[in-house]
Scaffold this motif. Structure first.
Motif, PDB file in Angstrom:
ATOM      1  N   VAL A 177      -3.606  18.821   9.178  1.00 57.57           N
ATOM      2  CA  VAL A 177      -2.992  17.535   8.848  1.00 57.57           C
ATOM      3  C   VAL A 177      -3.451  16.466   9.832  1.00 57.57           C
ATOM      4  O   VAL A 177      -3.995  16.771  10.901  1.00 57.57           O
ATOM      5  CB  VAL A 177      -1.453  17.621   8.881  1.00 57.57           C
ATOM      6  CG1 VAL A 177      -0.940  18.579   7.806  1.00 57.57           C
ATOM      7  CG2 VAL A 177      -0.951  18.053  10.266  1.00 57.57           C
ATOM      8  N   TYR A 178      -3.215  15.213   9.452  1.00 58.18           N
ATOM      9  CA  TYR A 178      -3.350  14.121  10.415  1.00 58.18           C
ATOM     10  C   TYR A 178      -2.199  13.161  10.210  1.00 58.18           C
ATOM     11  O   TYR A 178      -1.536  13.163   9.177  1.00 58.18           O
ATOM     12  CB  TYR A 178      -4.707  13.453  10.374  1.00 58.18           C
ATOM     13  CG  TYR A 178      -5.161  12.716   9.137  1.00 58.18           C
ATOM     14  CD1 TYR A 178      -4.600  12.908   7.869  1.00 58.18           C
ATOM     15  CD2 TYR A 178      -6.209  11.800   9.239  1.00 58.18           C
ATOM     16  CE1 TYR A 178      -5.065  12.212   6.759  1.00 58.18           C
ATOM     17  CE2 TYR A 178      -6.676  11.116   8.134  1.00 58.18           C
ATOM     18  CZ  TYR A 178      -6.094  11.317   6.899  1.00 58.18           C
ATOM     19  OH  TYR A 178      -6.557  10.617   5.806  1.00 58.18           O
ATOM     20  N   ALA A 179      -1.907  12.351  11.251  1.00 59.48           N
ATOM     21  CA  ALA A 179      -0.683  11.559  11.225  1.00 59.48           C
ATOM     22  C   ALA A 179      -0.823  10.275  12.023  1.00 59.48           C
ATOM     23  O   ALA A 179      -1.509  10.232  13.051  1.00 59.48           O
ATOM     24  CB  ALA A 179       0.475  12.377  11.793  1.00 59.48           C
ATOM     25  N   PHE A 180      -0.163   9.227  11.514  1.00 58.84           N
ATOM     26  CA  PHE A 180       0.053   7.974  12.243  1.00 58.84           C
ATOM     27  C   PHE A 180       1.493   8.031  12.722  1.00 58.84           C
ATOM     28  O   PHE A 180       2.433   7.943  11.946  1.00 58.84           O
ATOM     29  CB  PHE A 180      -0.189   6.797  11.295  1.00 58.84           C
ATOM     30  CG  PHE A 180       0.099   5.421  11.865  1.00 58.84           C
ATOM     31  CD1 PHE A 180       0.274   5.209  13.224  1.00 58.84           C
ATOM     32  CD2 PHE A 180       0.183   4.333  11.019  1.00 58.84           C
ATOM     33  CE1 PHE A 180       0.527   3.941  13.717  1.00 58.84           C
ATOM     34  CE2 PHE A 180       0.436   3.062  11.505  1.00 58.84           C
ATOM     35  CZ  PHE A 180       0.618   2.857  12.853  1.00 58.84           C
ATOM     36  N   PRO A 189       7.708  13.968   8.179  1.00 56.37           N
ATOM     37  CA  PRO A 189       6.847  14.197   7.003  1.00 56.37           C
ATOM     38  C   PRO A 189       6.231  12.926   6.429  1.00 56.37           C
ATOM     39  O   PRO A 189       5.087  12.945   5.965  1.00 56.37           O
ATOM     40  CB  PRO A 189       7.799  14.862   6.002  1.00 56.37           C
ATOM     41  CG  PRO A 189       8.828  15.534   6.842  1.00 56.37           C
ATOM     42  CD  PRO A 189       9.021  14.642   8.035  1.00 56.37           C
ATOM     43  N   GLU A 190       6.958  11.817   6.480  1.00 55.07           N
ATOM     44  CA  GLU A 190       6.433  10.571   5.895  1.00 55.07           C
ATOM     45  C   GLU A 190       5.332   9.930   6.733  1.00 55.07           C
ATOM     46  O   GLU A 190       4.726   8.942   6.311  1.00 55.07           O
ATOM     47  CB  GLU A 190       7.568   9.562   5.686  1.00 55.07           C
ATOM     48  CG  GLU A 190       8.298   9.127   6.941  1.00 55.07           C
ATOM     49  CD  GLU A 190       9.532   9.956   7.253  1.00 55.07           C
ATOM     50  OE1 GLU A 190      10.414   9.451   7.974  1.00 55.07           O
ATOM     51  OE2 GLU A 190       9.617  11.122   6.776  1.00 55.07           O
ATOM     52  N   GLU A 191       5.045  10.491   7.901  1.00 51.47           N
ATOM     53  CA  GLU A 191       3.953  10.002   8.745  1.00 51.47           C
ATOM     54  C   GLU A 191       2.682  10.837   8.591  1.00 51.47           C
ATOM     55  O   GLU A 191       1.641  10.476   9.142  1.00 51.47           O
ATOM     56  CB  GLU A 191       4.373  10.044  10.224  1.00 51.47           C
ATOM     57  CG  GLU A 191       5.613   9.229  10.539  1.00 51.47           C
ATOM     58  CD  GLU A 191       6.248   9.592  11.870  1.00 51.47           C
ATOM     59  OE1 GLU A 191       7.263   8.969  12.208  1.00 51.47           O
ATOM     60  OE2 GLU A 191       5.731  10.490  12.575  1.00 51.47           O
ATOM     61  N   GLY A 220       2.575   8.108   5.034  1.00 46.05           N
ATOM     62  CA  GLY A 220       1.818   9.291   4.649  1.00 46.05           C
ATOM     63  C   GLY A 220       1.226   9.198   3.261  1.00 46.05           C
ATOM     64  O   GLY A 220       0.163   9.777   2.995  1.00 46.05           O
ATOM     65  N   VAL A 221       1.871   8.475   2.348  1.00 46.22           N
ATOM     66  CA  VAL A 221       1.340   8.317   0.992  1.00 46.22           C
ATOM     67  C   VAL A 221       0.025   7.548   1.032  1.00 46.22           C
ATOM     68  O   VAL A 221      -0.974   7.929   0.398  1.00 46.22           O
ATOM     69  CB  VAL A 221       2.369   7.604   0.086  1.00 46.22           C
ATOM     70  CG1 VAL A 221       1.754   7.288  -1.272  1.00 46.22           C
ATOM     71  CG2 VAL A 221       3.609   8.462  -0.089  1.00 46.22           C
ATOM     72  N   GLN A 222       0.000   6.454   1.785  1.00 49.89           N
ATOM     73  CA  GLN A 222      -1.241   5.686   1.920  1.00 49.89           C
ATOM     74  C   GLN A 222      -2.307   6.496   2.656  1.00 49.89           C
ATOM     75  O   GLN A 222      -3.497   6.416   2.314  1.00 49.89           O
ATOM     76  CB  GLN A 222      -0.956   4.373   2.645  1.00 49.89           C
ATOM     77  CG  GLN A 222      -0.071   3.423   1.852  1.00 49.89           C
ATOM     78  CD  GLN A 222       0.358   2.201   2.634  1.00 49.89           C
ATOM     79  OE1 GLN A 222       0.189   2.137   3.857  1.00 49.89           O
ATOM     80  NE2 GLN A 222       0.935   1.229   1.950  1.00 49.89           N
ATOM     81  N   LEU A 223      -1.897   7.281   3.636  1.00 46.77           N
ATOM     82  CA  LEU A 223      -2.852   8.111   4.361  1.00 46.77           C
ATOM     83  C   LEU A 223      -3.479   9.144   3.435  1.00 46.77           C
ATOM     84  O   LEU A 223      -4.676   9.445   3.532  1.00 46.77           O
ATOM     85  CB  LEU A 223      -2.136   8.785   5.533  1.00 46.77           C
ATOM     86  CG  LEU A 223      -2.982   9.313   6.698  1.00 46.77           C
ATOM     87  CD1 LEU A 223      -3.919   8.246   7.230  1.00 46.77           C
ATOM     88  CD2 LEU A 223      -2.060   9.824   7.804  1.00 46.77           C
ATOM     89  N   ALA A 224      -2.694   9.674   2.499  1.00 50.67           N
ATOM     90  CA  ALA A 224      -3.238  10.615   1.516  1.00 50.67           C
ATOM     91  C   ALA A 224      -4.237   9.931   0.592  1.00 50.67           C
ATOM     92  O   ALA A 224      -5.244  10.534   0.193  1.00 50.67           O
ATOM     93  CB  ALA A 224      -2.101  11.242   0.708  1.00 50.67           C
ATOM     94  N   PRO A 276      -6.009   7.609  11.211  1.00 52.46           N
ATOM     95  CA  PRO A 276      -4.685   7.161  10.770  1.00 52.46           C
ATOM     96  C   PRO A 276      -4.274   5.745  11.157  1.00 52.46           C
ATOM     97  O   PRO A 276      -3.948   4.937  10.275  1.00 52.46           O
ATOM     98  CB  PRO A 276      -3.748   8.214  11.385  1.00 52.46           C
ATOM     99  CG  PRO A 276      -4.581   9.454  11.396  1.00 52.46           C
ATOM    100  CD  PRO A 276      -5.944   8.973  11.803  1.00 52.46           C
ATOM    101  N   LEU A 277      -4.227   5.397  12.438  1.00 56.38           N
ATOM    102  CA  LEU A 277      -3.759   4.057  12.796  1.00 56.38           C
ATOM    103  C   LEU A 277      -4.709   2.989  12.269  1.00 56.38           C
ATOM    104  O   LEU A 277      -4.278   2.016  11.639  1.00 56.38           O
ATOM    105  CB  LEU A 277      -3.596   3.929  14.305  1.00 56.38           C
ATOM    106  CG  LEU A 277      -3.038   2.583  14.782  1.00 56.38           C
ATOM    107  CD1 LEU A 277      -2.159   2.757  16.013  1.00 56.38           C
ATOM    108  CD2 LEU A 277      -4.139   1.568  15.088  1.00 56.38           C
TER     109      LEU A 277
END
Length: 312
Positions: A90-93, A109-111, A262-266, A128-129
């Motif tokens: 996974v990856y995350a902001f 989860p939303e990140e 997370g939706v935009q990241l996907a 991510p950022l």
């Protein structure tokens, strides 16, 4: 008690306040994910936080782990987390409560989103950022649509080089300002018009655009009003544009701060895996050289991203 390595600050100041320490490893609570970090991105906001000039981090938050985006694997999940499985890449902001310069980090989860399949952890950590900043500026705040014209200031930087690719992937016409040494790089990314800000005045070189995406501010932002069509928009990540002037010209003008999504990241992951977006990694440092990494992002010309590799 399980421990881990982390880079923290105990006081605001220069790069010398960064310390590599052993601290307690966190445990995920309800609706939280523990990520085993493999790489963490270095961004300008990191040194602003370190200096004490970013309002999200105050004296009461010290000691504090810096870093806003990471890539790794799901180590453990708290109650209520069903969207991610153990061991998943996974990856995350991250929100400002948790920093990424460490071996394990808590995220919500939303990140978080699945890592792009076509990227290794170092490449993915760079996304991510910068990616969410570009995405939200162009589409959420700017409303950029296929067929529109956008001018992106600072197109070779971490946010800018992704913004060029996102805008092209969505069918926009893209111009960008970069230094002379980055002109071929910007063309490679897909920019339709590349302007050397060192030798040209962009307002004399470009026809009117629907949107200016400002990643530079200052005089560049002031001069940008003259190239925006009526009913167009000026969007900045750095300084609030002059709203009175914007109203007089019949355009909109906003400043925004990117928020984890997370939706935009996907969605960004899908563009990457479709071969429409790549990331430029300028340099990779080990975690214990976070000070050198921050000095580089503060003092050197920035093309693409700087990333910390986190060993276990």
């Amino acid at each position: 008690m399980s421990v881990m390595k982390a880079v923290r600050i105990h006081a605001f100041g220069g790069p010398e306040v960064l310390r590599l320490e052993e601290i307690e490893r966190p445990e995920p609570k309800i609706d939280e994910i523990l990520i085993r970090v493999e790489a963490a991105s270095v961004n300008p906001v990191d040194w602003k936080m370190r200096e004490g000039s970013y309002p999200a981090v105050q004296e009461d938050d010290l000691p504090y782990v810096l870093g806003r985006d990471v890539c790794g694997t799901v180590e453990k999940v708290g109650e209520g987390v069903g969207a991610f499985r153990l061991g998943e890449a996974v990856y995350a902001f991250l929100n400002p409560r948790h920093g990424g310069y460490e071996q394990f980090v808590i995220a919500r989860p939303e990140e978080v989103a699945p890592k792009p399949r076509l990227m290794n952890p170092v490449e993915a950590a760079a996304i991510p950022l910068a990616g969410i900043t570009a995405w939200q500026g162009l589409f959420e705040h700017g409303g950029l649509q296929a067929g529109q014209r956008v001018l992106i200031h600072g197109g070779a930087g971490g946010v800018g080089h992704l913004a060029i690719q996102f805008a092209k992937a969505k069918g926009a016409w893209v111009a960008t300002t970069v230094s002379g040494g980055d002109m071929e790089f910007a063309r490679y990314l897909g920019a339709d018009q590349v302007i050397d800000y060192e030798s040209e005045r962009f307002e004399e070189a470009i026809q009117p655009v629907d949107m200016v995406f400002d990643l530079v501010a200052g005089e560049t932002q002031d001069r940008s009003f003259s190239v925006i069509k009526t009913d167009g928009i000026l969007v900045s990540t750095l300084a609030q544009p002059d709203k009175k002037r914007a109203t007089e010209l019949g355009i909109r003008a906003i400043r925004y701060t990117a928020q984890p999504n997370g939706v935009q990241l996907a969605e960004i992951s899908r563009l990457i895996d479709d071969g429409k977006v790549r990331v430029e990694i300028r340099r990779v440092y080990p975690l214990d050289q976070a000070r050198a990494a921050q000095e580089a992002i503060m003092n050197e010309h920035n093309r693409g991203k700087i990333v910390l590799r986190v060993e276990h």
